[in-house]
Design an enzyme around this catalytic site. Structure first.
Site, mmCIF file in Angstrom:
data_model
loop_
_atom_site.group_PDB
_atom_site.id
_atom_site.type_symbol
_atom_site.label_atom_id
_atom_site.label_comp_id
_atom_site.label_asym_id
_atom_site.label_seq_id
_atom_site.Cartn_x
_atom_site.Cartn_y
_atom_site.Cartn_z
ATOM 1 N N HIS A 189 41.359 30.672 138.826
ATOM 2 C CA HIS A 189 41.941 31.339 139.985
ATOM 3 C C HIS A 189 42.586 32.662 139.572
ATOM 4 C CE1 HIS A 189 46.024 30.092 138.912
ATOM 5 N NE2 HIS A 189 45.458 28.949 138.547
ATOM 6 N N LYS A 220 39.865 22.610 135.945
ATOM 7 C CA LYS A 220 40.598 23.400 136.955
ATOM 8 C C LYS A 220 39.756 24.624 137.235
ATOM 9 C CE LYS A 220 45.332 22.083 136.288
ATOM 10 N NZ LYS A 220 46.155 22.267 135.116
ATOM 11 N N HIS A 234 44.551 33.650 136.427
ATOM 12 C CA HIS A 234 43.943 33.836 135.106
ATOM 13 C C HIS A 234 43.388 35.237 134.902
ATOM 14 C CE1 HIS A 234 43.687 29.345 134.966
ATOM 15 N NE2 HIS A 234 44.204 29.642 133.794
HETATM 16 N N1 ARG Z 1 45.749 26.905 128.642
HETATM 17 C C1 ARG Z 1 47.063 27.483 128.649
HETATM 18 C C2 ARG Z 1 47.519 27.730 130.082
HETATM 19 O O1 ARG Z 1 46.706 27.882 130.972
HETATM 20 C C3 ARG Z 1 47.148 28.771 127.896
HETATM 21 C C4 ARG Z 1 46.865 28.661 126.422
HETATM 22 C C5 ARG Z 1 47.311 29.879 125.689
HETATM 23 N N2 ARG Z 1 47.014 29.881 124.312
HETATM 24 C C6 ARG Z 1 47.685 29.174 123.379
HETATM 25 N N3 ARG Z 1 47.285 29.225 122.142
HETATM 26 N N4 ARG Z 1 48.729 28.436 123.691
HETATM 27 O O2 ARG Z 1 48.717 27.776 130.304
#
Ligand code: ARG
Length: 565
Positions: free
Chosen positions: A130, A127, A133
């Site tokens: 964007h 992805k 983030h």
């Molecule tokens: N990749 C996830 C998202 O974009 C966030 C991860 C956050 N960290 C974790 N340990 N869950 O929603």
């Protein structure tokens, strides 16, 4: 000088024999809400029991006994002893202590020997990066700097979203329609295209989904071809993301993401089982959280697949075992509030004592010029585009305002990126942010460019003055404008502590605006250069302190301050 300690000493001297230690008295000293009540106030009821006197009587007697050049006056008001520090001493002590500490002003080693793990940015593979983030990336990066500033050992983790059935579908799509050259050239965009096509065609031809599932299983089973393609997708995504991290000046210590925990979940599942926490529910394995007012945490799906939460449990344990952290902060949007409440509760039920150090640092959503962003509807603002546009816009403004500036490209980069970062870090993190160009890049509002401009203004005043200056006459800083600046500088160390305690970089952002505004007010009301030498020198010292503190504040929120703009 530590004013509180000095005042406590004067109180003890006046008491003759004191029932409280100097440290205790210093601890009871308050900063009145209004400067009309002095710089510090001592609540005399703290002494009344031991002295068998009313607070009023104690305050009256002490106010007439205390005599020190440190104070312009000491007043007794309703049982409080109000201390008014001599204005010149106050200014001298604070300005000089800020200047001698330089970019460490306000730092102490309260974090020495402690470790904090920061899980932030945590992007998803295949992805594009964007603006959704941006908050996690910049709040996380700033907290890394802030904790590091106070002596913590920090570990920045990008917990990559690199697990899930979608990756099987992407491989299936790639095998059917993709080729290496195109993906290499198009990067993540090309992968997204493949994925979109897969989903569209799967609607007509549902058998495709089986193909996707088979490829996902192949990844799970460690099939060489599946892994090769998948790891390559990851590489391409990270290469794209790295360009953005470079622009933002962000670095990580670890990229251990969801897939890293593939072989680390079983012990956690076993432990849940042993401790009687795992129950069967329609074939799935869950931890019941009814008693805590939450839906169950699903640990294993009925087909045996693990979930996001399972991976997070394994990740927390791994981080604890590996880094022995005091704190583990998850900088993740508030949409995941429930997820974190659930996994923290499960960790508590497991008896993982150290999980007390885990904290969800949540934040609001970002919209763009009044519109919510939606991948599905194609309303999406890529971070790289946003930053590059901002740099271009900053460049155009600089071209117009200071056509003769030397390193315009570098300054445009600093101002363009700084404007975006500042805007994102301006409000309490829990508030939603609506990004507007004209608000972020305005040189006059409460913006990054405004604060940066004030920093450059200080640099310019100091440059024009030159290094040779007379002995500063600090009584020249007794005016309300200079005093307001001094007061703000005095508060800075406390603000940094609060910002860390609350994981709230916006406190630093706001402070930088307050200080910039106070300086500009001073700048318009008072002449600096060409004043009588002692006065000029004192105002320059003040200017230098403002320059130094603004630079430090901006650095802590990951913004570079150019010396010329
Ligand atoms: N990749 C996830 C998202 O974009 C966030 C991860 C956050 N960290 C974790 N340990 N869950 O929603």
């Amino acid at each position: 000088m530590d004013f509180k300690a000095a005042i406590a000493q004067e109180i003890i001297k006046a008491l003759g024999e004191s029932p409280l230690s100097q440290q205790e008295i210093a601890g009871f000293l308050e900063v009145p809400p209004d400067t009309k009540m002095g710089d510090y106030a001592f609540p005399c009821f703290k002494l009344s029991k031991a002295l068998h006197k009313s607070p009023m009587m104690i305050a009256d007697s002490l106010s007439s006994t205390i005599a020190s050049p440190l104070f312009a006056r000491v007043e007794s008001v309703k049982g409080y002893l109000n201390f008014f520090i001599d204005r010149a001493t106050y200014a001298r002590e604070i300005v000089e202590s800020a200047l001698s500490a330089g970019d460490k002003y306000g730092a102490d080693d309260c974090g020495a020997g402690k470790t904090v793990v920061l899980d932030y940015s945590s992007i998803n593979i295949a992805k594009r990066f964007h603006i959704g983030h941006l908050s996690t990336t910049m709040i996380g990066a700033s907290l890394c700097r802030l904790y590091g500033f106070f002596g913590y050992h920090t570990v920045g983790v990008n917990h990559l979203g690199d697990w899930g059935t979608q990756f099987g579908k992407m491989i299936a799509a790639y095998k059917r329609w993709g080729d290496r050259e195109t993906v290499l050239k198009g990067g993540v965009d090309e992968m997204v295209k493949l994925y979109v096509r897969f989903n569209a065609e799967a609607k007509e031809n549902p058998a495709l989904n089986d193909e996707g599932r088979a490829w996902f299983k192949a990844i799970e089973d460690g099939n060489a071809e599946a892994l090769e393609i998948f790891n390559w997708f990851k590489e391409v995504t990270l290469k794209d993301a790295e360009r953005v991290y470079d622009i933002l000046g962000v670095k990580f210590d670890s990229y251990a993401g969801e897939s890293f925990y593939n072989d680390k979940m079983q012990p956690v599942i076993d432990e849940l089982q042993q401790k009687g926490l795992l129950i069967e529910d329609q074939g799935a394995k869950i931890v019941d959280l009814k008693d805590y007012g939450m839906p169950p945490a699903i640990i294993l799906r009925s087909d045996g697949a693990t979930l996001y939460a399972t991976r997070d449990l394994a990740a927390a344990k791994y981080r604890h075992d590996t880094y022995n952290f005091d704190k583990c902060l998850y900088v993740v949007a508030y949409q995941q509030d429930l997820h974190f409440r659930q996994i923290f509760k499960v960790m508590e039920l497991l008896g993982w004592d150290w999980a007390k150090g885990c904290e969800h640092v949540n934040f609001g959503m970002v919209s763009f010029e009044g519109q919510t962003l939606s991948t599905r509807e194609g309303r999406i603002v890529y971070l790289e585009d946003l930053l590059n546009t901002s740099i271009e816009k900053a460049r155009a403004i600089i071209e117009e305002k200071s056509p003769n500036l030397e390193n315009k490209d570098e300054v445009a980069r600093q101002v363009g990126v700084g404007a975006v970062v500042f805007f994102i870090l301006y409000n309490n993190r829990i508030k939603d942010v609506d990004f507007w160009w004209d608000r972020a890049l305005n040189f006059e509002g409460e913006t990054g460019p405004y604060v940066m401009y004030t920093h450059a203004r200080c640099c310019s005043v100091l440059r024009k003055a030159g290094a040779q200056q007379a002995e500063p006459d600090y009584s020249a800083l007794a005016d309300p404008e200079a005093q307001e600046i001094v007061r703000l500088i005095e508060q800075f160390p406390g603000i940094l502590h609060s910002a860390m305690d609350r994981n709230e970089p916006s406190m630093i952002t706001r402070f930088s605006v307050d200080l910039a505004q106070a300086y500009n007010k001073f700048y318009y009301e008072h002449k600096i250069l060409g004043e009588e030498p002692g006065v000029q020198a004192a105002r320059l010292r003040l200017t230098d302190a403002v320059r130094s503190v603004i630079k430090e504040a901006l650095w802590l929120i990951s913004i570079d301050a150019p010396e010329k703009m």
